[in-house]
Design a protein around this motif. Sequence first.
Motif, PDB file in Angstrom:
ATOM      1  N   TYR A  50       1.027  -1.107  -0.009  1.00  0.00           N
ATOM      2  CA  TYR A  50      -0.029  -0.042  -0.078  1.00  0.00           C
ATOM      3  C   TYR A  50       0.951   1.219  -0.066  1.00  0.00           C
ATOM      4  O   TYR A  50       1.369   1.637   1.015  1.00  0.00           O
ATOM      5  N   LYS A  51       1.113   1.679  -1.270  1.00  0.00           N
ATOM      6  CA  LYS A  51       2.196   2.562  -1.300  1.00  0.00           C
ATOM      7  C   LYS A  51       1.805   4.219  -1.702  1.00  0.00           C
ATOM      8  O   LYS A  51       2.223   5.178  -1.452  1.00  0.00           O
ATOM      9  N   SER A  52       0.825   4.308  -2.595  1.00  0.00           N
ATOM     10  CA  SER A  52       0.074   5.793  -2.995  1.00  0.00           C
ATOM     11  C   SER A  52      -0.331   6.241  -1.825  1.00  0.00           C
ATOM     12  O   SER A  52      -0.802   5.889  -1.057  1.00  0.00           O
ATOM     13  N   ARG A  53      -0.350   7.763  -1.891  1.00  0.00           N
ATOM     14  CA  ARG A  53      -0.423   8.534  -0.983  1.00  0.00           C
ATOM     15  C   ARG A  53      -1.842   8.352  -0.227  1.00  0.00           C
ATOM     16  O   ARG A  53      -2.444   8.498   0.749  1.00  0.00           O
ATOM     17  N   ASP A  54      -2.835   8.312  -1.327  1.00  0.00           N
ATOM     18  CA  ASP A  54      -4.401   8.363  -1.069  1.00  0.00           C
ATOM     19  C   ASP A  54      -4.541   7.039  -0.187  1.00  0.00           C
ATOM     20  O   ASP A  54      -5.260   7.039   0.829  1.00  0.00           O
ATOM     21  N   VAL A  55      -3.841   5.810  -0.806  1.00  0.00           N
ATOM     22  CA  VAL A  55      -4.203   4.450  -0.172  1.00  0.00           C
ATOM     23  C   VAL A  55      -3.581   4.570   1.115  1.00  0.00           C
ATOM     24  O   VAL A  55      -4.187   4.032   1.880  1.00  0.00           O
ATOM     25  N   GLY A 100       0.673  -5.694   3.324  1.00  0.00           N
ATOM     26  CA  GLY A 100      -0.310  -6.516   3.743  1.00  0.00           C
ATOM     27  C   GLY A 100       0.241  -7.954   3.165  1.00  0.00           C
ATOM     28  O   GLY A 100       0.436  -8.002   2.130  1.00  0.00           O
ATOM     29  N   VAL A 101       0.329  -9.074   4.324  1.00  0.00           N
ATOM     30  CA  VAL A 101       0.785 -10.167   4.046  1.00  0.00           C
ATOM     31  C   VAL A 101      -0.480 -11.044   4.069  1.00  0.00           C
ATOM     32  O   VAL A 101      -1.159 -11.362   4.960  1.00  0.00           O
ATOM     33  N   PHE A 102      -0.820 -11.720   2.999  1.00  0.00           N
ATOM     34  CA  PHE A 102      -2.052 -12.501   2.628  1.00  0.00           C
ATOM     35  C   PHE A 102      -1.788 -14.084   2.427  1.00  0.00           C
ATOM     36  O   PHE A 102      -0.597 -14.225   1.710  1.00  0.00           O
ATOM     37  N   VAL A 103      -2.687 -14.700   2.724  1.00  0.00           N
ATOM     38  CA  VAL A 103      -2.713 -16.007   2.125  1.00  0.00           C
ATOM     39  C   VAL A 103      -3.813 -16.545   1.352  1.00  0.00           C
ATOM     40  O   VAL A 103      -4.887 -15.983   1.791  1.00  0.00           O
ATOM     41  N   ASN A 104      -3.900 -17.255   0.266  1.00  0.00           N
ATOM     42  CA  ASN A 104      -4.863 -17.787  -0.452  1.00  0.00           C
ATOM     43  C   ASN A 104      -5.394 -18.922   0.221  1.00  0.00           C
ATOM     44  O   ASN A 104      -4.858 -20.124   0.045  1.00  0.00           O
ATOM     45  N   LYS A 105      -6.421 -18.831   0.701  1.00  0.00           N
ATOM     46  CA  LYS A 105      -7.189 -20.082   1.550  1.00  0.00           C
ATOM     47  C   LYS A 105      -7.491 -20.963   0.518  1.00  0.00           C
ATOM     48  O   LYS A 105      -7.549 -22.582   0.825  1.00  0.00           O
ATOM     49  N   ASN A 106      -7.793 -20.991  -0.633  1.00  0.00           N
ATOM     50  CA  ASN A 106      -8.205 -21.966  -1.758  1.00  0.00           C
ATOM     51  C   ASN A 106      -6.858 -22.881  -2.253  1.00  0.00           C
ATOM     52  O   ASN A 106      -7.070 -23.801  -3.089  1.00  0.00           O
ATOM     53  N   VAL A 107      -5.681 -22.283  -2.063  1.00  0.00           N
ATOM     54  CA  VAL A 107      -4.523 -22.923  -2.542  1.00  0.00           C
ATOM     55  C   VAL A 107      -4.184 -23.894  -1.487  1.00  0.00           C
ATOM     56  O   VAL A 107      -3.697 -23.829  -0.391  1.00  0.00           O
ATOM     57  N   LYS A 108      -4.246 -25.425  -1.666  1.00  0.00           N
ATOM     58  CA  LYS A 108      -4.206 -26.456  -0.799  1.00  0.00           C
ATOM     59  C   LYS A 108      -3.533 -27.730  -1.525  1.00  0.00           C
ATOM     60  O   LYS A 108      -3.437 -27.671  -2.714  1.00  0.00           O
ATOM     61  N   LEU A 160      -8.863  -3.708   3.640  1.00  0.00           N
ATOM     62  CA  LEU A 160      -7.626  -3.707   3.074  1.00  0.00           C
ATOM     63  C   LEU A 160      -7.825  -4.909   1.799  1.00  0.00           C
ATOM     64  O   LEU A 160      -6.965  -4.578   0.894  1.00  0.00           O
ATOM     65  N   ARG A 161      -8.506  -5.817   2.059  1.00  0.00           N
ATOM     66  CA  ARG A 161      -8.737  -6.635   0.714  1.00  0.00           C
ATOM     67  C   ARG A 161      -9.470  -5.985  -0.306  1.00  0.00           C
ATOM     68  O   ARG A 161      -9.147  -5.893  -1.554  1.00  0.00           O
ATOM     69  N   LYS A 162     -10.519  -5.094  -0.038  1.00  0.00           N
ATOM     70  CA  LYS A 162     -11.121  -4.398  -0.876  1.00  0.00           C
ATOM     71  C   LYS A 162     -10.201  -3.421  -1.659  1.00  0.00           C
ATOM     72  O   LYS A 162     -10.193  -3.197  -3.039  1.00  0.00           O
ATOM     73  N   MET A 163      -9.332  -2.614  -0.995  1.00  0.00           N
ATOM     74  CA  MET A 163      -8.445  -1.862  -1.564  1.00  0.00           C
ATOM     75  C   MET A 163      -7.372  -2.388  -2.375  1.00  0.00           C
ATOM     76  O   MET A 163      -6.888  -1.832  -3.647  1.00  0.00           O
TER      77      MET A 163
END
Length: 201
Positions: A50-55, A100-108, A160-163
């Motif tokens: 998340y780097k741009s000023r507005d975000v 933001g550090v995310f994991v994809n729950k669908n990758v199994k 955060l997900r939406k952004m």
Amino acid sequence: MELDEAITKRTSVRFYEDREVDDEILEELIRAAIRAPTASGLENWLFVAYKSRDVREKVYELIKQGHIEYFRKRGLPEEKMQKLQKRFEEGMYRAPLYLGVFVNKNVKALQDERYSHLELYWALESAAMAIENLMLKAVELGLGTCYIGVACFEHIEEELRKMAGLGDEYCLVGLISLGYPKGDVKPRGRKKDVREVLKIV
């Protein structure tokens, strides 16, 4: 820098200089992060900068709201709540970059639903190890970081997900503020000694 020095110097940095973190440095941090162990070799992590000023301003407001909510729930006295507000006015957690550090729950690895919960744990653990790699690399590069737990509040995670344009299959493991520390950084000691947290059987 020796690894032991990076481990000792790593601390939670809450105030940052108004100085951009170059994309080349960001890529170095992510390269270090993805050298972490990854359960079943799935590498099902995703790092959102998340780097741009507005975000960043939106992320900062979410962090502020989350802290106020958290400390109110803990029953922090009003005078301490005012001190917290003052620290935010002084720029606490205002960083040139949030990761933001995310994991994809669908990758199994396994399609059997009985193991879904366990595989999610493994994914979370893998991402947590990646975060620590990233934090130690940040120390080596003269940067500061802070893990922001309140970002995992459901309504904040959703924003955060939406952004980032991510669906519900992504789960936030952690939000990290990142930048060049403002002022002297003094790592804190630990309250418990090694002997208090180590059990040999």
